[in-house]
Scaffold this motif. Structure first.
Motif, mmCIF file in Angstrom:
data_model
loop_
_atom_site.group_PDB
_atom_site.id
_atom_site.type_symbol
_atom_site.label_atom_id
_atom_site.label_comp_id
_atom_site.label_asym_id
_atom_site.label_seq_id
_atom_site.Cartn_x
_atom_site.Cartn_y
_atom_site.Cartn_z
ATOM 1 N N UNK A 94 -2.989 37.945 67.847
ATOM 2 C CA UNK A 94 -2.595 38.891 68.898
ATOM 3 C C UNK A 94 -1.092 39.193 68.874
ATOM 4 N N UNK A 95 -0.370 38.595 67.921
ATOM 5 C CA UNK A 95 1.071 38.850 67.818
ATOM 6 C C UNK A 95 1.390 39.958 66.813
ATOM 7 N N UNK A 96 0.382 40.712 66.397
ATOM 8 C CA UNK A 96 0.626 41.821 65.469
ATOM 9 C C UNK A 96 1.741 42.719 65.997
ATOM 10 N N UNK A 97 2.710 43.021 65.145
ATOM 11 C CA UNK A 97 3.891 43.837 65.421
ATOM 12 C C UNK A 97 4.934 43.116 66.274
ATOM 13 N N UNK A 98 4.660 41.903 66.681
ATOM 14 C CA UNK A 98 5.692 41.039 67.239
ATOM 15 C C UNK A 98 6.331 40.296 66.056
ATOM 16 N N UNK A 99 7.647 40.054 66.074
ATOM 17 C CA UNK A 99 8.264 39.347 64.937
ATOM 18 C C UNK A 99 7.655 37.978 64.670
ATOM 19 N N UNK A 100 7.026 37.392 65.680
ATOM 20 C CA UNK A 100 6.389 36.100 65.459
ATOM 21 C C UNK A 100 5.327 36.161 64.369
ATOM 22 N N UNK A 379 22.501 40.036 65.572
ATOM 23 C CA UNK A 379 21.468 40.220 66.600
ATOM 24 C C UNK A 379 20.965 38.856 67.057
ATOM 25 N N UNK A 380 20.892 38.682 68.366
ATOM 26 C CA UNK A 380 20.702 37.350 68.942
ATOM 27 C C UNK A 380 19.462 37.290 69.827
ATOM 28 N N UNK A 381 18.731 36.180 69.732
ATOM 29 C CA UNK A 381 17.624 35.812 70.616
ATOM 30 C C UNK A 381 16.524 36.866 70.580
ATOM 31 N N UNK A 382 16.341 37.629 71.656
ATOM 32 C CA UNK A 382 15.279 38.623 71.673
ATOM 33 C C UNK A 382 15.536 39.752 70.671
ATOM 34 N N UNK A 383 16.728 39.830 70.136
ATOM 35 C CA UNK A 383 17.081 40.913 69.213
ATOM 36 C C UNK A 383 17.026 40.504 67.743
ATOM 37 N N UNK A 384 16.774 39.231 67.448
ATOM 38 C CA UNK A 384 16.792 38.834 66.027
ATOM 39 C C UNK A 384 15.440 39.123 65.378
ATOM 40 N N UNK A 385 15.090 40.405 65.385
ATOM 41 C CA UNK A 385 13.864 40.904 64.762
ATOM 42 C C UNK A 385 14.203 42.224 64.053
ATOM 43 N N UNK A 386 13.237 42.811 63.413
ATOM 44 C CA UNK A 386 13.496 43.963 62.538
ATOM 45 C C UNK A 386 14.268 45.074 63.239
#
Length: 466
Positions: A94-100, A379-386
């Motif tokens: 269920x994490x599709x498209x989430x950086x996780x 990019x930090x915390x919630x921002x360290x994704x694509x």
């Protein structure tokens, strides 16, 4: 159509693929800010199963599990490690498209050589395979760090910490360095006088001195700052909603400290004056020693008071805030600059609305004395994704010098988080590769490869002088 997480994951052009595989891929990692446990590093700990090394302390995963309807028992509660892992495996699809989703499978690949997608169907097999590997010496803490070519890690340490585990590790022979970072947030957190006074009492014990006024308090903190320096520290860090920069006098701060110690109420202005003063004291000490100071700005913490009371802070109840950042940050940096006490500084923001603000603010205080003296941090915390990383890189490119950036860090509590450096490097190479193939950057191999290598490794090596 490309295969998921293949050799050229995130690399959309031939030029990007060449830059990553020929330049970025094999460079060592300098992780100058994380929350790893020094005790586990010094002991070269091993883990009984993947839950212990992967899920414990990872509030990114915890938030996703809660959103998926998983009960707290299987997150921070008393369920078995295997039960917790199986609940995570139920959540992953269920994490599709989430950086996780990317991080989960990247970490399974890089550390364990597992290419299966994690789901309830594969969970039992993956749990058993990873458990078997984690019981081998190659998968101890040192083995995990060596596998990722980690060269330096800087932990996050309170001024009252003994640093005993850093001292133990310093006596060992290892392929990497572990250094402390001075994180004095509690030393200026006076919102609850009882909690603050308990902290001051602890500082008294650690320094073996009486603290009965502001002067003795500062002397005790300065002693700890010196102690950290003697143990290899050259980095400080502050986690703040925003910078405090109220005007104050020494006599006012003395009076405010006395009130707090006597459990007398203080005004909002006095609260902010005290915090403003403490930030200046810390910055002056950092400048004196030539440290790098870091400011992480913009987190709104502990939003869920019910869960805060139940399981404590740093358990996944924080979010972005919308604080006003510019004026106070400018005033703070300007005061230090005017007094020639502004050391090397990195500013991180959590709200992407502040990207351009921070990127332009740091340019006000780069005076040519040091390359990249004041930096717009990764990019930090919630921002360290694509999306967050790409926006930060583009903003820095537009308004500063990306080629002088000190690159990425994990900011993590997990020893399996280091593929985030790979994630960053792939995105960086993709951006450069796309620009080259569109004719927006020259196809100059020497120029571009040097920029990539510098951002991924050499700039941090030279900036921090580890």
């Amino acid at each position: 159509m490309k295969n998921f997480l293949d050799h050229n994951f995130l690399l959309r052009t031939n030029t990007a693929q060449d830059l990553y595989h020929q330049v970025a891929k094999h460079l060592p990692i300098i992780d100058y800010h994380n929350h790893l446990m020094p005790q586990q590093v010094a002991a070269n700990s091993s883990f009984e199963n993947i839950t212990q090394v992967w899920l414990n302390g990872d509030h990114y995963k915890w938030r996703a599990m809660r959103a998926n309807g998983v009960a707290e028992k299987y997150i921070t509660g008393d369920a078995t490690d295997k039960e917790k892992f199986l609940k995570w495996a139920e959540t992953v699809p269920y994490t599709l498209r989430n950086p996780l989703y990317h991080w989960t499978h990247l970490e399974l690949q890089r550390y364990f050589g597992i290419n299966d997608l994690l789901s309830p169907k594969t969970a039992e097999k993956i749990y058993e395979e990873t458990t078997a590997l984690l019981k081998t010496p190659q998968f101890s803490v040192h083995g995990l760090l060596e596998r990722m070519h980690v060269e330096v890690i800087c932990t996050t340490d309170d001024p009252t910490d003994t640093l005993e585990y850093h001292q133990q590790f310093a006596q060992q022979t290892a392929s990497f360095k572990m250094l402390p970072a001075f994180r004095p947030d509690k030393a200026m957190q006076i919102d609850d006088s009882a909690i603050f006074n308990t902290y001051v009492d602890l500082l008294e014990t650690v320094t073996n001195r009486s603290i009965n006024n502001l002067s003795s308090y500062l002397e005790a903190l300065k002693e700890r700052h010196d102690y950290f320096a003697a143990n290899g520290c050259c980095v400080s860090d502050h986690g703040l909603e925003h910078i405090y920069a109220e005007d104050y006098t020494e006599s006012e701060i003395t009076s405010i400290f006395d009130k707090i110690r006597q459990n007398k109420p203080i005004s909002l202005l006095e609260n902010q004056q005290f915090k403003s003063a403490m930030l200046i004291y810390f910055a002056q000490w950092d400048h004196e020693k030539g440290w790098v100071q870091q400011y992480h700005l913009g987190a709104l913490r502990n939003n869920n008071t019910r869960m805060l009371r139940s399981i404590g802070p740093d358990t996944g109840w924080d979010s972005m805030g919308d604080f006003s950042q510019a004026k106070a940050l400018s005033k703070f940096l300007n005061r230090l600059d005017q007094e020639n006490q502004l050391t090397k500084t990195i500013i991180y923001n959590l709200n992407p609305a502040d990207n351009e603000l921070i990127a332009t603010m740091v340019g006000n205080f780069n005076d040519g004395s040091i390359v990249g003296k004041v930096q717009f941090g990764a990019a930090w915390w919630f921002l360290d994704q694509k999306d967050g990383m790409t926006k930060q890189l583009n903003t820095l490119s537009n308004m500063g010098l990306l080629s002088r950036s000190v690159g990425m860090l994990t900011d993590s509590r997990s020893f399996l988080s280091f593929p985030r450096h790979e994630y960053f490097r792939r995105l960086l190479c993709d951006i450069f590769g796309e620009d080259i193939e569109q004719g927006e950057l020259p196809n100059d191999t020497e120029l571009i490869r040097k920029a990539i290598a510098d951002i991924c490794y050499y700039n941090a090596r030279d900036y921090f002088n580890f």
